[in-house]
Scaffold this motif. Structure first.
Motif, PDB file in Angstrom:
ATOM      1  N   UNK A  10      -8.730   1.292  -1.614  1.00 12.21           N
ATOM      2  CA  UNK A  10      -8.114   0.064  -1.088  1.00 12.21           C
ATOM      3  C   UNK A  10      -6.854  -0.569  -1.771  1.00 12.21           C
ATOM      4  N   UNK A  11      -6.853  -0.308  -3.064  1.00 11.58           N
ATOM      5  CA  UNK A  11      -5.650  -0.597  -3.927  1.00 11.58           C
ATOM      6  C   UNK A  11      -5.235   0.667  -4.769  1.00 11.58           C
ATOM      7  N   UNK A  12      -3.930   0.794  -4.980  1.00 13.25           N
ATOM      8  CA  UNK A  12      -3.669   1.743  -6.253  1.00 13.25           C
ATOM      9  C   UNK A  12      -2.452   1.039  -6.914  1.00 13.25           C
ATOM     10  N   UNK A  13      -2.732   0.919  -8.231  1.00 10.69           N
ATOM     11  CA  UNK A  13      -1.777   0.495  -8.948  1.00 10.69           C
ATOM     12  C   UNK A  13      -1.104   1.497  -9.952  1.00 10.69           C
ATOM     13  N   UNK A  24      -4.344   0.190   0.756  1.00  8.63           N
ATOM     14  CA  UNK A  24      -4.926   1.140   1.731  1.00  8.63           C
ATOM     15  C   UNK A  24      -3.871   2.431   1.743  1.00  8.63           C
ATOM     16  N   UNK A  25      -3.568   2.984   0.318  1.00  7.65           N
ATOM     17  CA  UNK A  25      -2.932   4.172   0.340  1.00  7.65           C
ATOM     18  C   UNK A  25      -3.638   5.152  -0.263  1.00  7.65           C
ATOM     19  N   UNK A  26      -3.438   6.480  -0.552  1.00  9.65           N
ATOM     20  CA  UNK A  26      -3.857   7.636  -0.897  1.00  9.65           C
ATOM     21  C   UNK A  26      -3.068   8.430  -1.781  1.00  9.65           C
ATOM     22  N   UNK A  27      -3.662   8.905  -2.918  1.00 14.29           N
ATOM     23  CA  UNK A  27      -3.070   9.753  -3.741  1.00 14.29           C
ATOM     24  C   UNK A  27      -3.305  11.288  -3.334  1.00 14.29           C
ATOM     25  N   UNK A  28      -2.412  12.108  -3.276  1.00 10.72           N
ATOM     26  CA  UNK A  28      -2.446  13.473  -2.778  1.00 10.72           C
ATOM     27  C   UNK A  28      -2.597  14.400  -4.182  1.00 10.72           C
ATOM     28  N   UNK A  37       1.958  10.119  -2.638  1.00  7.53           N
ATOM     29  CA  UNK A  37       1.375   8.936  -2.576  1.00  7.53           C
ATOM     30  C   UNK A  37       1.708   8.389  -1.123  1.00  7.53           C
ATOM     31  N   UNK A  38       0.844   8.124  -0.314  1.00 11.25           N
ATOM     32  CA  UNK A  38       0.997   7.944   1.168  1.00 11.25           C
ATOM     33  C   UNK A  38       0.045   6.908   1.537  1.00 11.25           C
ATOM     34  N   UNK A  39       0.695   5.989   2.664  1.00 11.21           N
ATOM     35  CA  UNK A  39      -0.483   5.071   3.427  1.00 11.21           C
ATOM     36  C   UNK A  39      -1.675   6.124   3.822  1.00 11.21           C
ATOM     37  N   UNK A  40      -2.772   5.783   3.758  1.00 15.30           N
ATOM     38  CA  UNK A  40      -3.953   6.436   4.003  1.00 15.30           C
ATOM     39  C   UNK A  40      -4.017   7.026   5.320  1.00 15.30           C
ATOM     40  N   UNK A  41      -3.541   6.342   6.512  1.00 20.46           N
ATOM     41  CA  UNK A  41      -3.651   7.076   7.862  1.00 20.46           C
ATOM     42  C   UNK A  41      -2.560   8.177   7.721  1.00 20.46           C
TER      43      UNK A  41
END
Length: 449
Positions: A10-13, A24-28, A37-41
């Motif tokens: 939901x959040x990345x700091x 709403x981001x993701x860590x690859x 580090x991208x938006x989840x979609x």
């Protein structure tokens, strides 16, 4: 095993100095490193075959770095309470160490400490204790990251009989682990009042030649400073400065008793300060002037000290305490903000240990040392500011996952590299031994009166 993992949150700091948080981001993660580090979609479309970890109510932050610990002292949690530093050390801690210290004690105590730290989102710790070779082996087995202290004291212990032996055995530890991807070493002279000039001078030469950090308790109490002035006419920092130890390699722990001139000198020298607020409070050692140090340009990291003086290794609790007392010490409600506390617990610790190129923030190319905190609990809702919610409202029980170099050391509150049941049995056995020793000492004292 899948070659890639994508953690959706939901959040990345990131703690990267650019963005407070991303929604709403993701860590690859690939081969233990952060590759994107991208938006989840976008991440889902770009990495359809990766292992997917969904944490829809969570804040993902860099793994906490506990910049000052004595890990094996977890076995002495609560043995002596409500005492100032010197009586606590001289009448309780040092006698127990003299009686019980061993390789097995350090192995079991370090495992207990790591279980506690991983469950609280800590991925790296800076240790200072006996048998550092054993501590390093336990860190390697558990998969954590650590700085292992090459301890130095004037008096003999079960680890070494002389200052030269402390240094020689420490150098052996350094040589064994010098190329390890998750371990570094530091010189760890205990304090100015337990290490004399000659060993410190020799150690400083090694530290300069090897470019190794020096981790030391300094200006912890007013008594320490007054006693030093009485004994040799110098405050401890002045003595260390004369020995050439005030450099960017010095990690000065506690620092509750400082003058304006000493702060300016530490800033000019590039000294790092390690703040341990809860231990300082419990031992009534004093308040470190954190905001003043930060304003002077000094890097201030955060550590818990030992579970024998804190009495926990809870970095979320330590952040909250640091932020709250920082405001009192600075007489300013804006002092030591939530963002500052989070940086002290992550990137500042990495800078102090000299590993900021590898960890301490969520950035492409760095090791995937992360933790996920569930902010969906009633205690942290509603979430207007996830960093403030973490520092001022969350507890370590809300940490659900901890990763080091992309490896999950805790997944949905379940440890993957440490067996809690086996740990409990060993820790209970040590507890019985220490309790019996304490009861015996009390009985002997009663008969002597």
């Amino acid at each position: 095993m899948l070659s890639e993992t994508v953690i959706h949150a939901r959040w990345i700091a990131p703690v990267d100095g650019r963005r407070r948080w991303l929604e709403n981001h993701a860590v690859v993660i690939r081969q233990g490193r952060i590759v994107s580090i991208l938006p989840s979609d976008e991440a889902a479309r770009a990495h359809p075959d990766a292992e997917r970890v969904d944490r829809p109510r969570h804040l993902v932050v860099p793994g906490f770095i506990n910049a000052h610990t004595h890990a094996a002292m977890n076995l002495m949690r609560g043995v002596a309470n409500d005492l100032p530093l010197m009586p606590w050390l001289q009448q309780h801690i040092w006698p127990l160490e003299a009686r019980f210290m061993s390789r097995a004690f350090v192995a079991d105590g370090t495992d207990l400490a790591m279980a506690e730290m991983i469950r609280g989102g800590t991925t790296c710790f800076n240790d200072m204790y006996f048998f550092p070779d054993v501590a390093a082996e336990r860190v390697e087995a558990a998969g954590m990251r650590a700085a292992i202290g090459m301890i130095l004291i004037d008096f003999p212990t079960v680890w070494a009989a002389s200052a030269d032996e402390y240094l020689d055995k420490g150098l052996e530890v350094h040589d064994r682990w010098r190329n390890h991807e998750r371990l570094v070493t530091t010189f760890a002279p205990h304090a100015p009042y337990t290490v004399s000039d000659a060993p410190l001078a020799k150690m400083r030469t090694y530290a300069d030649e090897m470019d190794v950090r020096v981790h030391m308790h300094i200006h912890e109490t007013a008594f320490e400073v007054a006693r030093a002035v009485q004994d040799n006419g110098q405050r401890p920092l002045a003595r260390l400065d004369a020995l050439g130890l005030l450099t960017p390699n010095l990690l000065a722990v506690h620092m509750t008793q400082l003058t304006e001139a000493e702060i300016a000198r530490c800033a000019a020298a590039g000294v790092h300060v390690i703040h341990s607020p809860e231990s300082n409070l419990k031992l009534a050692s004093g308040l470190c002037p954190v905001q003043t140090l930060l304003d002077a340009g000094i890097n201030v990291a955060l550590g818990t000290d030992s579970a024998a003086s804190n009495n926990d290794l809870d970095m979320i609790g330590e952040m909250r305490t640091a932020a709250l007392i920082g405001k009192i010490a600075g007489d300013d409600a804006a002092a030591v903000s939530a963002d500052t506390a989070l940086e002290m617990a992550t990137l500042a610790g990495a800078k102090a240990l000299g590993i900021a190129a590898d960890t301490g923030s969520i950035e492409i190319g760095k090791s995937a040392d992360l933790c996920a905190v569930d902010l969906g609990a009633p205690e942290t809702r509603p979430v207007f500011d996830p960093i403030a919610a973490l520092v001022y409202s969350a507890t370590r029980q809300q940490v659900t996952d901890t990763w080091v170099a992309g490896r999950a050391l805790m997944r949905e509150r379940r440890l993957t590299t440490l067996d809690l049941d086996a740990l409990a049995a060993r820790n209970n056995a040590w507890g019985d031994k220490l309790a019996a020793h304490g009861a015996s000492n009390q009985e002997n004292q009663r008969h002597a009166q």
